[in-house]
Design a protein around this motif. Structure first.
Motif, PDB file in Angstrom:
ATOM      1  N   GLY A 183       5.288  74.584  34.738  1.00 23.87           N
ATOM      2  CA  GLY A 183       5.659  73.806  35.916  1.00 23.87           C
ATOM      3  C   GLY A 183       4.494  73.129  36.607  1.00 23.87           C
ATOM      4  N   GLN A 184       3.280  73.393  36.133  1.00 26.61           N
ATOM      5  CA  GLN A 184       2.109  72.827  36.802  1.00 26.61           C
ATOM      6  C   GLN A 184       2.104  71.294  36.685  1.00 26.61           C
ATOM      7  N   ALA A 185       1.765  70.632  37.789  1.00 25.05           N
ATOM      8  CA  ALA A 185       1.684  69.170  37.778  1.00 25.05           C
ATOM      9  C   ALA A 185       0.307  68.767  37.252  1.00 25.05           C
ATOM     10  N   VAL A 186       0.284  68.030  36.169  1.00 21.51           N
ATOM     11  CA  VAL A 186      -1.002  67.660  35.549  1.00 21.51           C
ATOM     12  C   VAL A 186      -1.012  66.200  35.120  1.00 21.51           C
ATOM     13  N   TRP A 187      -2.235  65.676  35.055  1.00 24.49           N
ATOM     14  CA  TRP A 187      -2.449  64.375  34.426  1.00 24.49           C
ATOM     15  C   TRP A 187      -2.699  64.643  32.948  1.00 24.49           C
ATOM     16  N   LEU A 188      -1.984  63.909  32.097  1.00 21.14           N
ATOM     17  CA  LEU A 188      -2.288  63.967  30.667  1.00 21.14           C
ATOM     18  C   LEU A 188      -3.190  62.774  30.364  1.00 21.14           C
ATOM     19  N   GLY A 189      -4.296  63.017  29.658  1.00 23.07           N
ATOM     20  CA  GLY A 189      -5.223  61.933  29.349  1.00 23.07           C
ATOM     21  C   GLY A 189      -5.373  61.751  27.852  1.00 23.07           C
ATOM     22  N   ILE A 190      -5.448  60.494  27.433  1.00 23.48           N
ATOM     23  CA  ILE A 190      -5.731  60.211  26.018  1.00 23.48           C
ATOM     24  C   ILE A 190      -6.530  58.917  25.936  1.00 23.48           C
ATOM     25  N   ARG A 191      -7.585  58.943  25.123  1.00 19.85           N
ATOM     26  CA  ARG A 191      -8.428  57.748  24.998  1.00 19.85           C
ATOM     27  C   ARG A 191      -7.732  56.710  24.122  1.00 19.85           C
ATOM     28  N   PRO A 192      -8.010  55.417  24.380  1.00 16.28           N
ATOM     29  CA  PRO A 192      -7.323  54.343  23.634  1.00 16.28           C
ATOM     30  C   PRO A 192      -7.471  54.476  22.118  1.00 16.28           C
ATOM     31  N   GLU A 193      -8.623  55.009  21.655  1.00 15.62           N
ATOM     32  CA  GLU A 193      -8.825  55.094  20.211  1.00 15.62           C
ATOM     33  C   GLU A 193      -8.127  56.296  19.593  1.00 15.62           C
ATOM     34  N   SER A 194      -7.581  57.207  20.419  1.00 18.95           N
ATOM     35  CA  SER A 194      -6.951  58.409  19.875  1.00 18.95           C
ATOM     36  C   SER A 194      -5.450  58.231  19.657  1.00 18.95           C
ATOM     37  N   ILE A 195      -4.898  57.129  20.147  1.00 18.97           N
ATOM     38  CA  ILE A 195      -3.455  56.917  20.003  1.00 18.97           C
ATOM     39  C   ILE A 195      -3.166  56.385  18.599  1.00 18.97           C
ATOM     40  N   GLU A 196      -2.189  57.008  17.928  1.00 21.73           N
ATOM     41  CA  GLU A 196      -1.829  56.559  16.579  1.00 21.73           C
ATOM     42  C   GLU A 196      -0.529  55.768  16.628  1.00 21.73           C
ATOM     43  N   LEU A 197      -0.430  54.788  15.729  1.00 14.55           N
ATOM     44  CA  LEU A 197       0.785  53.970  15.664  1.00 14.55           C
ATOM     45  C   LEU A 197       1.517  54.288  14.369  1.00 14.55           C
ATOM     46  N   GLY A 198       2.851  54.304  14.416  1.00 12.04           N
ATOM     47  CA  GLY A 198       3.617  54.599  13.200  1.00 12.04           C
ATOM     48  C   GLY A 198       5.036  54.107  13.335  1.00 12.04           C
ATOM     49  N   ASP A 199       5.909  54.641  12.455  1.00 16.03           N
ATOM     50  CA  ASP A 199       7.315  54.213  12.469  1.00 16.03           C
ATOM     51  C   ASP A 199       8.118  54.972  13.516  1.00 16.03           C
ATOM     52  N   HIS A 200       7.635  56.159  13.872  1.00 17.84           N
ATOM     53  CA  HIS A 200       8.342  56.967  14.869  1.00 17.84           C
ATOM     54  C   HIS A 200       7.372  57.308  15.979  1.00 17.84           C
TER      55      HIS A 200
END
Ligand SMILES: Nc1ncnc2c1ncn2[C@@H]1O[C@H](COP(=O)(O)OP(=O)(O)OP(=O)(O)O)[C@@H](O)[C@H]1O
Ligand SMILES: [Mg+2]
Length: 389
Positions: free
Chosen positions: A306-323
C-alpha cells in the motif's frame, strides 16, 4: 595543494536581498509536472525547498587534495554562494571552512592562493593578453626566460600565437578571452581553482575544445578545483566527483557513474541524466506496482504493502515489443551522432521518454507497447523522495 573541508556551513541572505525568491527549481517543477494530476492538493513535502532565504543550509563537504569536484544544481540553489564561501569572499553565518586544517579566516587573502574564473572574464581591458597573463615584462625584456610553466599553459590553451598575446581583450572573441582568463589564473600557480560556469558563453565547439585544454592542465598540475556548471557533459568530462546541490544542500556526491546508477533520491534521479529518468506515481500491491492506468508486476520484494511510491525507469531501459503497456507516440527527436532517437510517448496521460534505435518505427500517433524490465526499476518514497528500492 590543500584539502578543503566545510563543516555545517550555513548562509542566509535577508528577505530584502532576495532577488531569486519565488523562483522554482526547474527539475522540481519537472518532477511534479509529469504527474500533476496525482499531486493536486498535496501538502508540502521534503521534495520541496523549505526555506528560500537559506542559500547554504548546514552544508558539509570535503574537497580532496588535487581533485576536480564539479557542482551541479538548479538555478538559485546556492552554487555561486558556495564558491564565494570557499574563497572566503563571503562569511558564513555558522560552520567552518578549513584549508589543510587551518581556518580560512586565519590565512591572509594573498596567501590563500585561490584562482577564480567566472562566466564574465574580468580581464583588464587596457592591457594586452600577455600583460593580463602576467608575464609581459619577461616577454619584452628576456623572452628566453619565460618560465616553462607559462610556456606550457599558453601552448595548451592555444594562445601561444603572438597575434593573440599582443591584443587587448575588447579585440578578442569571447572564447579567446576565456582562454586568456584561465591562463592568467593558472600562471599564478593557484593552490585552489574555482570556476563558476566559465564556458557558458562559448559556442558548442569552443566549449568542447576549451574543456579538453582545461582538463589537460588541471590533470597535469593536479590543482584542487571546484567547477560549477549547468552542463552535465562538462561536469562528467572534467570532474573526479560530482556534487548535486539543491536548495542550499548537497543531495549526493560521487562519481558520475555512481550518481547515475545509484541515485539516493528522486531529485538526483531526475536531475542527473539527459533525458531525465521517467517517474510515475503509484502504490505497491502484492508483488506489483500499480499506477494510473497501468501496472508493473514481478517487482523486487521488500516494499511495504500500500505504500505510495514513485516508480522510476531510465529512457534507455524501456523495451519495445508486440505486447506490453500501450503508449501513443507524440513526437520523436533524432540524435544522429549516437545513432538513436528519443521517442516521446503518452502513457495513461503522462509523458514518457524512450531511447530507441533509429530503426524503430515511431511516427506521431503510432501505438507502441512498452516493457519495464523489473531489474531496471527504481522506487522512491512519495513523500520524502528517498530511494527505497
Ligand atoms: N548578495 C545576495 N543577496 C541576497 N540574496 C542573494 C545574494 N546572492 C545570492 N542570493 C540568493 O541566494 C540564493 C543562492 O544564490 P546563488 O547565486 O548562490 O545561486 P546559484 O546556484 O549560483 O544560481 P545560478 O545557477 O542561477 O547562478 C538565491 O536564492 C539567490 O537569490
Ligand atoms: Mg551562480
Amino acid at each position: 595543494m590543500p584539502t578543503i573541508v566545510l563543516r555545517h556551513v550555513s548562509k542566509r541572505f535577508g528577505p530584502q536581498e532576495l532577488p531569486g525568491a519565488g523562483r522554482v527549481a526547474a527539475p522540481t517543477a519537472r518532477l511534479f509536472d509529469t504527474n500533476r494530476a496525482h499531486n493536486a492538493g498535496r501538502p508540502r513535502t521534503a521534495q520541496e525547498p523549505p526555506d528560500r532565504s537559506l542559500a547554504l543550509d548546514d552544508l558539509s563537504l570535503t574537497i580532496r587534495n588535487g581533485e576536480t569536484l564539479s557542482v551541479l544544481g538548479p538555478s538559485g540553489c546556492g552554487k555561486t554562494t558556495l564558491l564565494k564561501v570557499i574563497a572566503g569572499l563571503l562569511k558564513p553565518d555558522s560552520g567552518e571552512i578549513t584549508y589543510d586544517g587551518v581556518p580560512i579566516q586565519a590565512i591572509p587573502i594573498a596567501e590563500r592562493g585561490i584562482g577564480m574564473v567566472f562566466q564574465t572574464y574580468a580581464l583588464y581591458p587596457h592591457m594586452e593578453a600577455r600583460e593580463n597573463i602576467g608575464f609581459y615584462d619577461i616577454v619584452r625584456h628576456q623572452p628566453e626566460k619565460i618560465p616553462e610553466r607559462i610556456r606550457h599553459i599558453v601552448e595548451v590553451m592555444g594562445i601561444e600565437v603572438t597575434h593573440l598575446l599582443s591584443r587587448k581583450p575588447p579585440t578578442l572573441s569571447g572564447g579567446e578571452q576565456q582562454r586568456v582568463a584561465v591562463a592568467r589564473c593558472l600562471a599564478r600557480e593557484p593552490k585552489l581553482f574555482l570556476f563558476d560556469e566559465p564556458l557558458s558563453n562559448l559556442d558548442a565547439k569552443l566549449r568542447v575544445d576549451t574543456r579538453m585544454q582545461l582538463n589537460r592542465l588541471l590533470r597535469h598540475y593536479q590543482i584542487t578545483s571546484v567547477y560549477v556548471t549547468h552542463d552535465q557533459t562538462e561536469a562528467i568530462a572534467l570532474a573526479h566527483r560530482i556534487a548535486i546541490m539543491r536548495a542550499g544542500k548537497i543531495e549526493q556526491i560521487g562519481t558520475a557513474h555512481a550518481l547515475y546508477e545509484a541515485p539516493v533520491n528522486a531529485f538526483v534521479a531526475q536531475f542527473f541524466g539527459t533525458p531525465p529518468m521517467n517517474l510515475f506515481l503509484g502504490h505497491i500491491f502484492g508483488n506489483a506496482w500499480e499506477g494510473r492506468g497501468f501496472q508493473v508486476s514481478s517487482i523486487r520484494p521488500g516494499l511495504h504493502q500500500g505504500q505510495a511510491v514513485w516508480l522510476g525507469i531510465r529512457p534507455e531501459s524501456i523495451e519495445l515489443g508486440d505486447h506490453g503497456i500501450p503508449a501513443r507516440v507524440e513526437f520523436t527527436e533524432l540524435i544522429l551522432p549516437q545513432q538513436i532517437q528519443l521517442v516521446y510517448v503518452t502513457l495513461s496521460g503522462q509523458r514518457c521518454t524512450i531511447r530507441a534505435p533509429l530503426s524503430t518505427r515511431a511516427e506521431p500517433g503510432d501505438l507502441l507497447h512498452l516493457r519495464f524490465p523489473p531489474e531496471y526499476l527504481y522506487f522512491f518514497d512519495r513523500d520524502s523522495g528517498a530511494r527505497i528500492g
